[in-house]
Design an enzyme around this catalytic site. Structure first.
Site: not given
Length: 311
Positions: A94, A125
């Site tokens: 963004e 992860e």
């Protein structure tokens, strides 16, 4: 690759985390009317902002450190797994339309790569080696910042990213939602927003995810304010890539200058649609090239460019 901890060991670790705690008073939540569940969940969410408020001094210190490095050309890199990684990618994605950041200036790394945005990537992860490889592909410098994000504060990918970045001289920030986290300890700037047990046991996409989103909003937005990407509370570096944003650009110029619509259109035309340049054209009564030069000389800070033009 580092082996995954044995399940009993991992289970005992999880049982010590506030974000994983079981709340017996909610054991029959599935029997409640929907409206009652919404009230419970809304009440939980209302506590998140207060948890973030307790960490504002640490957040502010991290922002000032990030902004100082980005002013020298450094990058802001988020690194996380699962929800935490997705939130980092979201925040990074963004920044170009909101602040006209350059490609690669704000980066979101998620364990397992782009596919992990929409699907689970097995074991990603758990790999600090994967984090090191992802960061090495960016060729980090001492002007860059790496923000490790993990609700538990123990995710190997996030911790590994921060440890590797710090070893390379980059600034490091560790954002976790449990006290005494390995992630915060590994980072130069540790931020632990303690949101407590979740409505659904261990579902850290809820309060912990909301807290992470709030902090990442602060990190990117206030850093961009410090870098001169705004004028007051106006997004003067907005990139007008569609009709809605072109309309917003015209409105921002109007709010900043009070100029008539025809004058605004002429200023935007003279500056190739650059909002910050158009405002300077109108407020300082200069032409487009002069506005561009003044902004370069002021490091992109509109207030400083205005002062130079009018002084």
């Amino acid at each position: 690759m580092t082996s995954t901890p044995h399940h009993p060991d991992l289970r005992s670790q999880l049982e010590t985390l506030a974000t994983e705690a079981f709340r017996s008073e909610l054991a029959e939540i599935d029997q409640l009317p929907t409206l009652d569940i919404t009230r419970l969940m809304n009440g939980e969410d209302a506590a998140v902002a207060a948890a973030v408020a307790e960490r504002l001094p640490e957040i502010a210190a991290a922002i000032d450190a990030v902004a100082a490095r980005m002013a020298r050309g450094g990058r802001l890199v988020y690194a996380g797994a699962g929800t935490a990684g997705r939130l980092g990618v979201l925040d990074a994605s963004e920044c170009p339309p909101t602040f006209n950041t350059a490609p690669g200036q704000v980066v979101g790394l998620i364990a397992g790569g782009p596919d992990a945005m929409v699907t689970s990537v097995e074991g990603a992860e758990d790999s600090p080696e994967l984090a090191r490889a992802d960061l090495d592909a960016l060729a980090l410098t001492a002007d860059d910042t790496v923000v490790g994000v993990s609700a538990s504060g123990r995710t190997p990918y996030a911790v590994g990213a921060v440890e590797h970045a710090r070893s390379l001289g980059a600034l490091t920030v560790g954002l976790a939602c449990n006290r005494g986290s390995a992630l915060a300890a590994a980072a130069e700037h540790g931020i632990e927003v303690v949101t407590g047990p979740e409505l659904l046991t261990g579902s850290t996409r809820l309060k912990a995810g909301t807290a992470q989103k709030l902090v990442l909003n602060m990190l990117s937005t206030i850093t961009m304010i410090r870098l001169g990407k705004t004028y007051g509370n106006l997004m003067v570096d907005v990139r007008a890539s569609n009709e809605k944003l072109r309309a917003r650009s015209r409105r921002i110029v109007a709010l900043a200058t009070g100029a008539a619509d025809d004058d605004i259109e002429r200023a935007l035309a003279a500056t190739d649609g650059e909002v910050k340049h158009a405002i300077l054209v109108l407020l300082a009564d200069v032409d487009g090239p002069t506005a561009a030069r003044l902004l370069v000389e002021s490091g992109g800070h509109l207030r400083a460019a205005l002062a130079a033009a009018l002084g």
